[in-house]
Scaffold this active site. Sequence first.
Site, PDB file in Angstrom:
ATOM      1  N   ASP A  85       0.876  -1.162   0.000  1.00 39.77           N
ATOM      2  CA  ASP A  85       0.000   0.000   0.000  1.00 39.77           C
ATOM      3  C   ASP A  85       0.914   1.212   0.000  1.00 39.77           C
ATOM      4  O   ASP A  85       1.632   1.460   0.973  1.00 39.77           O
ATOM      5  CB  ASP A  85      -0.891  -0.011   1.242  1.00 39.77           C
ATOM      6  CG  ASP A  85      -1.891   1.138   1.273  1.00 39.77           C
ATOM      7  OD1 ASP A  85      -1.698   2.118   0.512  1.00 39.77           O
ATOM      8  OD2 ASP A  85      -2.852   1.086   2.060  1.00 39.77           O
ATOM      9  N   TYR A 178      -7.763  14.317  -7.843  1.00 43.48           N
ATOM     10  CA  TYR A 178      -7.009  13.589  -8.870  1.00 43.48           C
ATOM     11  C   TYR A 178      -6.130  14.534  -9.682  1.00 43.48           C
ATOM     12  O   TYR A 178      -4.950  14.280  -9.889  1.00 43.48           O
ATOM     13  CB  TYR A 178      -7.975  12.852  -9.798  1.00 43.48           C
ATOM     14  CG  TYR A 178      -7.307  12.101 -10.924  1.00 43.48           C
ATOM     15  CD1 TYR A 178      -6.731  10.853 -10.698  1.00 43.48           C
ATOM     16  CD2 TYR A 178      -7.224  12.649 -12.201  1.00 43.48           C
ATOM     17  CE1 TYR A 178      -6.103  10.164 -11.731  1.00 43.48           C
ATOM     18  CE2 TYR A 178      -6.603  11.969 -13.233  1.00 43.48           C
ATOM     19  CZ  TYR A 178      -6.037  10.727 -12.992  1.00 43.48           C
ATOM     20  OH  TYR A 178      -5.406  10.051 -14.016  1.00 43.48           O
TER      21      TYR A 178
END
Length: 322
Positions: A85, A178
């Site tokens: 992760d 984003y």
Amino acid sequence: MLYYVLFFLGIISLWWHWRARRRMKVTNLTGKYIFITGCDTGFGNMAAKVFDKKGFRVFASCLTETGAKELKAVTSKQLQTVLLDVRDSDSIKKVAARVKAEVQSEGLWGLVNNAGIMGISAPTDWLDIEHFREPIEVNLIGLINVTINMLPLIKKAKGRIVNVSSVGGRLAFSGGGYFASKFGVEGFNDSLRRDMKAFGVKVCCIQPGLFKTALSNPTKIMKEKEVIWNKLPPDIKMQYGEDYFQKDAAKKQKLSKMCLNEDISPVVQCMEHALTSLHPHAHYIVGQDAKLFWNPLSRMPAIIQDFLLLQNRVELAVSHAK
């Protein structure tokens, strides 16, 4: 007349020279180590399979055990999967230590920073800071953290770093974290490329348009947006108009159909060129939508960008109140 002939021949010569440089490959790459993030699905998953078949010793990082098992089942014994992760600094350090122990003095030839998420895509006044934090943590901070930890191994091999950004790092055509994260990737990539020149390390940036992957699934994006819409205060809904969401969904669906690239292999081909070419490009713009629309638009004046992008926006109820 002779001047024009010589000019034309000069252009042809430059084009031929450019084509020849593009085809020149680094020799003796079989068995070299590369590390790819985000291999559960999409670009990273295909890249891991392709590079494994080409003889690279691939470290494929996956977020889930399911993703790692499925990838391992269809690749050679030489490919190694690792759970990672990129938001977890301790996990990154442990994986980097494992890679260092494996590659030893040879170093790491390639690092492909591919892991990323879309996050919530919605108008800024719909969002709170956590909606921005997650994509920035994954797409930008995670990418930087992985790079920093792998950098000594890349420098040892005088290898390659390939950062997967987006046309959204050149042009922000929607709200959310984003686009902020991808603009950050572009800045980090450019500074890193210049910092690493003295060490013989080449740094490349891939800027895909809209491709059919789990990350850019339009149905998922609109469902997440609908959840936010349903939780908005009445005054904001009134500003946008009660039928805003339905109209916006229809416009976004139409744009997605126009821009979507079904075949993701061109992105992996760019990764391959960046890792194997003697003269890799600093930037790779991939996808017909990126080449024909988003990239040219990103170079135009803001007034033109705003005019064209706002054509795809739904007129707000507050606009009628003026």
